[in-house]
Design a protein around this motif. Structure first.
Motif, PDB file in Angstrom:
ATOM      1  N   UNK A 182       7.180   1.795  10.007  1.00 27.67           N
ATOM      2  CA  UNK A 182       8.628   1.927   9.846  1.00 27.67           C
ATOM      3  C   UNK A 182       9.100   1.060   8.678  1.00 27.67           C
ATOM      4  N   UNK A 183       8.815   1.533   7.465  1.00 24.76           N
ATOM      5  CA  UNK A 183       9.156   0.831   6.236  1.00 24.76           C
ATOM      6  C   UNK A 183      10.011   1.723   5.342  1.00 24.76           C
ATOM      7  N   UNK A 184      10.681   1.092   4.409  1.00 26.67           N
ATOM      8  CA  UNK A 184      11.241   1.824   3.275  1.00 26.67           C
ATOM      9  C   UNK A 184      10.063   2.431   2.506  1.00 26.67           C
ATOM     10  N   UNK A 185      10.161   3.677   2.044  1.00 26.47           N
ATOM     11  CA  UNK A 185       9.009   4.314   1.372  1.00 26.47           C
ATOM     12  C   UNK A 185       8.449   3.500   0.214  1.00 26.47           C
ATOM     13  N   UNK A 186       9.320   2.905  -0.600  1.00 30.00           N
ATOM     14  CA  UNK A 186       8.839   2.138  -1.747  1.00 30.00           C
ATOM     15  C   UNK A 186       8.094   0.890  -1.298  1.00 30.00           C
ATOM     16  N   UNK A 187       8.555   0.275  -0.213  1.00 28.17           N
ATOM     17  CA  UNK A 187       7.831  -0.896   0.283  1.00 28.17           C
ATOM     18  C   UNK A 187       6.441  -0.514   0.767  1.00 28.17           C
ATOM     19  N   UNK A 188       6.353   0.617   1.473  1.00 28.00           N
ATOM     20  CA  UNK A 188       5.044   1.061   1.930  1.00 28.00           C
ATOM     21  C   UNK A 188       4.072   1.251   0.781  1.00 28.00           C
ATOM     22  N   UNK A 189       4.572   1.779  -0.328  1.00 26.74           N
ATOM     23  CA  UNK A 189       3.728   1.969  -1.516  1.00 26.74           C
ATOM     24  C   UNK A 189       3.351   0.620  -2.119  1.00 26.74           C
ATOM     25  N   UNK A 190       4.308  -0.314  -2.193  1.00 22.00           N
ATOM     26  CA  UNK A 190       4.009  -1.636  -2.745  1.00 22.00           C
ATOM     27  C   UNK A 190       2.941  -2.349  -1.927  1.00 22.00           C
ATOM     28  N   UNK A 191       3.022  -2.251  -0.597  1.00 23.79           N
ATOM     29  CA  UNK A 191       2.042  -2.935   0.237  1.00 23.79           C
ATOM     30  C   UNK A 191       0.670  -2.267   0.183  1.00 23.79           C
ATOM     31  N   UNK A 192       0.643  -0.971  -0.190  1.00 26.57           N
ATOM     32  CA  UNK A 192      -0.640  -0.290  -0.346  1.00 26.57           C
ATOM     33  C   UNK A 192      -1.235  -0.475  -1.738  1.00 26.57           C
ATOM     34  N   UNK A 193      -0.431  -0.988  -2.673  1.00 27.34           N
ATOM     35  CA  UNK A 193      -0.864  -1.110  -4.056  1.00 27.34           C
ATOM     36  C   UNK A 193      -2.165  -1.891  -4.237  1.00 27.34           C
ATOM     37  N   UNK A 194      -2.392  -3.011  -3.519  1.00 30.72           N
ATOM     38  CA  UNK A 194      -3.657  -3.733  -3.711  1.00 30.72           C
ATOM     39  C   UNK A 194      -4.891  -2.880  -3.440  1.00 30.72           C
TER      40      UNK A 194
END
Length: 276
Positions: A182-194
Protein backbone atom coordinates in the motif's frame (compact mmCIF):
# COMPACT_ATOMS: atom_id res chain seq x y z
CA UNK A 1 30.26 -24.97 -35.78
CA UNK A 2 30.13 -21.19 -35.26
CA UNK A 3 30.54 -19.83 -31.75
CA UNK A 4 27.37 -18.39 -30.19
CA UNK A 5 26.96 -14.69 -30.77
CA UNK A 6 25.82 -12.05 -28.28
CA UNK A 7 22.42 -12.10 -30.00
CA UNK A 8 22.22 -15.85 -29.38
CA UNK A 9 23.04 -15.36 -25.71
CA UNK A 10 20.52 -12.54 -25.23
CA UNK A 11 17.91 -14.78 -26.79
CA UNK A 12 18.23 -17.00 -23.70
CA UNK A 13 16.74 -14.18 -21.61
CA UNK A 14 13.90 -13.72 -24.10
CA UNK A 15 13.16 -17.44 -23.96
CA UNK A 16 13.11 -17.39 -20.16
CA UNK A 17 10.74 -14.42 -19.92
CA UNK A 18 8.58 -16.05 -22.61
CA UNK A 19 8.32 -19.18 -20.43
CA UNK A 20 7.18 -17.05 -17.51
CA UNK A 21 4.62 -15.41 -19.80
CA UNK A 22 3.34 -18.81 -20.91
CA UNK A 23 3.05 -20.08 -17.33
CA UNK A 24 0.95 -17.11 -16.17
CA UNK A 25 -0.86 -16.05 -19.34
CA UNK A 26 -1.09 -19.31 -21.28
CA UNK A 27 -3.68 -20.83 -18.97
CA UNK A 28 -5.72 -17.64 -18.62
CA UNK A 29 -5.93 -16.11 -22.09
CA UNK A 30 -6.56 -17.70 -25.51
CA UNK A 31 -3.52 -17.96 -27.76
CA UNK A 32 -5.15 -15.77 -30.42
CA UNK A 33 -5.46 -12.98 -27.85
CA UNK A 34 -1.79 -13.20 -26.87
CA UNK A 35 -0.32 -13.49 -30.36
CA UNK A 36 -0.77 -9.80 -31.34
CA UNK A 37 0.61 -8.48 -28.03
CA UNK A 38 4.21 -7.19 -28.09
CA UNK A 39 6.65 -9.12 -25.92
CA UNK A 40 7.09 -6.12 -23.58
CA UNK A 41 3.34 -5.83 -22.98
CA UNK A 42 3.07 -9.56 -22.32
CA UNK A 43 5.72 -9.16 -19.64
CA UNK A 44 3.84 -6.29 -18.05
CA UNK A 45 0.54 -8.21 -18.15
CA UNK A 46 2.19 -11.29 -16.65
CA UNK A 47 3.69 -9.19 -13.86
CA UNK A 48 0.36 -7.50 -13.20
CA UNK A 49 -1.68 -10.71 -13.07
CA UNK A 50 0.98 -12.60 -11.13
CA UNK A 51 1.64 -9.70 -8.75
CA UNK A 52 -2.06 -9.21 -8.06
CA UNK A 53 -2.50 -12.93 -7.43
CA UNK A 54 0.49 -13.11 -5.05
CA UNK A 55 -0.61 -10.00 -3.17
CA UNK A 56 -4.25 -10.98 -2.71
CA UNK A 57 -3.74 -14.69 -2.06
CA UNK A 58 -0.78 -14.37 0.33
CA UNK A 59 -2.46 -11.50 2.19
CA UNK A 60 -5.81 -13.27 2.44
CA UNK A 61 -4.34 -16.58 3.61
CA UNK A 62 -2.13 -14.93 6.20
CA UNK A 63 -4.92 -12.69 7.51
CA UNK A 64 -7.25 -15.70 7.74
CA UNK A 65 -4.62 -17.62 9.70
CA UNK A 66 -3.58 -14.95 12.21
CA UNK A 67 -6.88 -13.08 12.63
CA UNK A 68 -9.35 -16.01 12.55
CA UNK A 69 -7.75 -19.43 12.97
CA UNK A 70 -5.30 -18.08 15.58
CA UNK A 71 -7.42 -15.19 16.81
CA UNK A 72 -6.04 -13.72 20.06
CA UNK A 73 -3.06 -16.11 19.94
CA UNK A 74 -0.51 -13.92 18.18
CA UNK A 75 -2.20 -10.57 18.69
CA UNK A 76 -4.59 -9.19 21.33
CA UNK A 77 -8.12 -8.50 20.17
CA UNK A 78 -7.63 -4.73 20.13
CA UNK A 79 -4.63 -5.10 17.77
CA UNK A 80 -6.56 -6.83 15.00
CA UNK A 81 -7.18 -4.40 12.11
CA UNK A 82 -10.72 -3.74 10.97
CA UNK A 83 -12.03 -4.93 7.62
CA UNK A 84 -12.29 -1.30 6.52
CA UNK A 85 -8.58 -0.74 7.25
CA UNK A 86 -7.64 -3.82 5.21
CA UNK A 87 -9.93 -2.83 2.34
CA UNK A 88 -8.35 0.62 2.31
CA UNK A 89 -4.89 -0.95 2.06
CA UNK A 90 -6.04 -3.22 -0.77
CA UNK A 91 -7.46 -0.21 -2.62
CA UNK A 92 -4.18 1.74 -2.34
CA UNK A 93 -2.15 -1.27 -3.50
CA UNK A 94 -4.44 -2.10 -6.43
CA UNK A 95 -4.23 1.45 -7.76
CA UNK A 96 -0.43 1.29 -7.62
CA UNK A 97 0.10 -2.25 -8.97
CA UNK A 98 -0.20 -1.40 -12.69
CA UNK A 99 2.65 1.09 -12.24
CA UNK A 100 4.72 -1.24 -10.06
CA UNK A 101 4.49 -3.92 -12.72
CA UNK A 102 5.74 -1.67 -15.52
CA UNK A 103 9.08 -1.35 -13.73
CA UNK A 104 10.14 -5.04 -13.88
CA UNK A 105 8.87 -5.18 -17.48
CA UNK A 106 11.25 -2.32 -18.32
CA UNK A 107 14.02 -4.12 -16.44
CA UNK A 108 13.47 -7.26 -18.50
CA UNK A 109 13.65 -5.18 -21.68
CA UNK A 110 17.07 -3.82 -20.62
CA UNK A 111 18.30 -7.31 -19.72
CA UNK A 112 17.10 -8.79 -23.02
CA UNK A 113 18.93 -6.05 -24.92
CA UNK A 114 22.23 -6.57 -23.12
CA UNK A 115 22.29 -3.34 -21.14
CA UNK A 116 22.98 -5.04 -17.80
CA UNK A 117 25.54 -7.46 -16.35
CA UNK A 118 22.99 -10.28 -16.05
CA UNK A 119 24.02 -13.81 -16.97
CA UNK A 120 21.64 -16.57 -17.93
CA UNK A 121 23.28 -19.73 -16.55
CA UNK A 122 25.20 -20.33 -13.33
CA UNK A 123 27.63 -22.42 -15.36
CA UNK A 124 28.63 -19.23 -17.19
CA UNK A 125 30.49 -18.03 -14.07
CA UNK A 126 30.69 -21.08 -11.77
CA UNK A 127 29.14 -21.66 -8.36
CA UNK A 128 31.77 -19.82 -6.30
CA UNK A 129 31.49 -16.67 -8.39
CA UNK A 130 27.70 -17.00 -8.40
CA UNK A 131 27.54 -17.07 -4.59
CA UNK A 132 29.95 -14.15 -4.30
CA UNK A 133 27.92 -12.10 -6.78
CA UNK A 134 24.71 -13.02 -4.95
CA UNK A 135 26.16 -11.82 -1.64
CA UNK A 136 27.24 -8.56 -3.28
CA UNK A 137 23.79 -8.15 -4.83
CA UNK A 138 22.02 -8.66 -1.49
CA UNK A 139 24.30 -6.19 0.32
CA UNK A 140 23.81 -3.62 -2.46
CA UNK A 141 20.03 -4.01 -2.31
CA UNK A 142 19.93 -3.87 1.48
CA UNK A 143 22.08 -0.73 1.53
CA UNK A 144 20.08 0.90 -1.25
CA UNK A 145 16.63 0.20 0.19
CA UNK A 146 17.76 1.38 3.63
CA UNK A 147 18.84 4.77 2.31
CA UNK A 148 15.89 5.20 -0.06
CA UNK A 149 13.54 4.45 2.83
CA UNK A 150 15.41 6.72 5.22
CA UNK A 151 15.44 9.64 2.77
CA UNK A 152 11.72 9.18 2.18
CA UNK A 153 11.43 10.18 5.83
CA UNK A 154 14.19 12.77 6.03
CA UNK A 155 13.31 14.75 2.88
CA UNK A 156 10.04 16.38 3.85
CA UNK A 157 8.47 16.75 0.35
CA UNK A 158 9.19 13.06 -0.35
CA UNK A 159 7.49 12.10 2.88
CA UNK A 160 4.54 14.44 2.39
CA UNK A 161 3.76 13.53 -1.22
CA UNK A 162 4.93 9.90 -1.36
CA UNK A 163 5.68 8.01 1.84
CA UNK A 164 2.82 9.46 3.89
CA UNK A 165 0.46 7.33 1.78
CA UNK A 166 1.93 4.25 3.46
CA UNK A 167 2.25 5.74 6.93
CA UNK A 168 -1.44 6.33 7.44
CA UNK A 169 -1.27 2.73 8.73
CA UNK A 170 0.73 3.23 11.91
CA UNK A 171 -0.75 1.16 14.71
CA UNK A 172 -1.26 -2.54 15.28
CA UNK A 173 -4.99 -2.15 14.79
CA UNK A 174 -4.45 -0.60 11.34
CA UNK A 175 -1.43 -2.57 10.11
CA UNK A 176 -2.09 -5.83 8.27
CA UNK A 177 -0.33 -7.98 5.65
CA UNK A 178 -2.22 -6.00 2.99
CA UNK A 179 -0.27 -2.87 3.99
CA UNK A 180 2.83 -4.42 2.42
CA UNK A 181 2.15 -2.96 -1.04
CA UNK A 182 0.00 0.00 0.00
CA UNK A 183 2.36 2.67 -1.35
CA UNK A 184 2.25 5.61 -3.67
CA UNK A 185 3.23 4.13 -7.08
CA UNK A 186 6.34 6.30 -7.39
CA UNK A 187 7.52 5.30 -3.93
CA UNK A 188 7.12 1.64 -4.79
CA UNK A 189 9.33 2.17 -7.83
CA UNK A 190 11.93 4.10 -5.79
CA UNK A 191 12.14 1.32 -3.20
CA UNK A 192 12.55 -1.27 -5.97
CA UNK A 193 15.26 0.78 -7.70
CA UNK A 194 18.21 -0.86 -5.86
CA UNK A 195 17.18 -4.24 -7.30
CA UNK A 196 17.56 -2.76 -10.79
CA UNK A 197 20.65 -0.61 -10.25
CA UNK A 198 22.46 -3.69 -8.92
CA UNK A 199 22.09 -5.33 -12.34
CA UNK A 200 24.25 -2.63 -13.93
CA UNK A 201 27.17 -2.97 -11.52
CA UNK A 202 27.07 -6.60 -10.27
CA UNK A 203 26.94 -9.69 -12.48
CA UNK A 204 23.59 -11.22 -11.52
CA UNK A 205 21.92 -14.50 -12.39
CA UNK A 206 18.66 -13.57 -14.09
CA UNK A 207 16.55 -16.38 -12.61
CA UNK A 208 17.83 -15.55 -9.12
CA UNK A 209 16.95 -11.90 -9.66
CA UNK A 210 13.41 -12.88 -10.63
CA UNK A 211 13.12 -15.20 -7.61
CA UNK A 212 14.26 -12.44 -5.27
CA UNK A 213 11.60 -10.09 -6.65
CA UNK A 214 9.02 -12.80 -5.91
CA UNK A 215 10.42 -13.23 -2.39
CA UNK A 216 10.34 -9.46 -1.97
CA UNK A 217 6.60 -9.39 -2.68
CA UNK A 218 5.98 -12.09 -0.06
CA UNK A 219 8.33 -10.41 2.40
CA UNK A 220 6.43 -7.12 2.42
CA UNK A 221 3.35 -9.07 3.49
CA UNK A 222 5.25 -10.68 6.35
CA UNK A 223 6.75 -7.55 7.89
CA UNK A 224 3.38 -5.83 8.25
CA UNK A 225 1.62 -8.54 10.27
CA UNK A 226 2.90 -7.18 13.65
CA UNK A 227 4.10 -10.64 14.75
CA UNK A 228 7.72 -10.65 15.89
CA UNK A 229 9.48 -13.81 14.72
CA UNK A 230 12.64 -13.22 16.82
CA UNK A 231 15.00 -14.63 14.19
CA UNK A 232 18.25 -12.65 14.26
CA UNK A 233 19.35 -10.84 12.07
CA UNK A 234 16.05 -10.80 10.17
CA UNK A 235 14.15 -7.50 10.03
CA UNK A 236 10.89 -9.07 11.12
CA UNK A 237 7.51 -7.51 11.74
CA UNK A 238 8.40 -6.60 15.32
CA UNK A 239 11.10 -4.25 14.07
CA UNK A 240 8.94 -2.88 11.28
CA UNK A 241 6.01 -2.21 13.61
CA UNK A 242 8.36 -0.01 15.65
CA UNK A 243 9.23 1.82 12.44
CA UNK A 244 5.55 2.57 11.88
CA UNK A 245 5.16 3.97 15.39
CA UNK A 246 8.40 5.98 15.83
CA UNK A 247 9.15 6.93 12.19
CA UNK A 248 12.89 7.17 13.04
CA UNK A 249 14.00 3.56 13.45
CA UNK A 250 14.33 0.27 11.56
CA UNK A 251 14.45 1.42 7.94
CA UNK A 252 16.01 -1.86 6.76
CA UNK A 253 14.41 -4.43 4.52
CA UNK A 254 15.53 -8.04 4.97
CA UNK A 255 17.98 -7.59 7.86
CA UNK A 256 18.79 -5.28 10.76
CA UNK A 257 22.45 -4.79 9.74
CA UNK A 258 22.11 -1.39 8.03
CA UNK A 259 20.16 0.03 10.97
CA UNK A 260 22.81 -1.33 13.32
CA UNK A 261 25.61 0.20 11.22
CA UNK A 262 23.95 3.62 10.89
CA UNK A 263 22.55 3.92 14.42
CA UNK A 264 18.81 3.62 13.73
CA UNK A 265 18.17 0.16 15.17
CA UNK A 266 15.53 -0.28 17.87
CA UNK A 267 14.98 -3.80 19.19
CA UNK A 268 11.39 -4.91 19.95
CA UNK A 269 12.54 -7.39 22.61
CA UNK A 270 14.42 -4.66 24.48
CA UNK A 271 11.39 -2.38 24.11
CA UNK A 272 9.16 -4.99 25.74
CA UNK A 273 11.67 -5.55 28.54
CA UNK A 274 11.65 -1.83 29.37
CA UNK A 275 7.86 -1.93 29.75
CA UNK A 276 8.00 -4.66 32.38
Amino acid sequence: MDAPTMEDYLQLFVEETSRYNDIVLGSLLPANWLAPLPHFFRGWLRNYIGGTFIYLISGTLWCFYIYYLKRNVYLPKDAIPSKNAMLLQIGVAMRALPWYCAFPAMTEYMIEHGWTKCFSRISDVGWIAYLCYLAMYLVFVEFGIYWVHRELHDIKPLYKYLHATHHIFNKQNTLSPFAGLAFHPLEGILQAMPHVLALFVIPTHFTTHMALLFIDAIWTTNIHDCIHGKLWPVMGAGYHTIHHTTYRHNYGHFTIWMDWMFGTLRDPVEDEAKKI
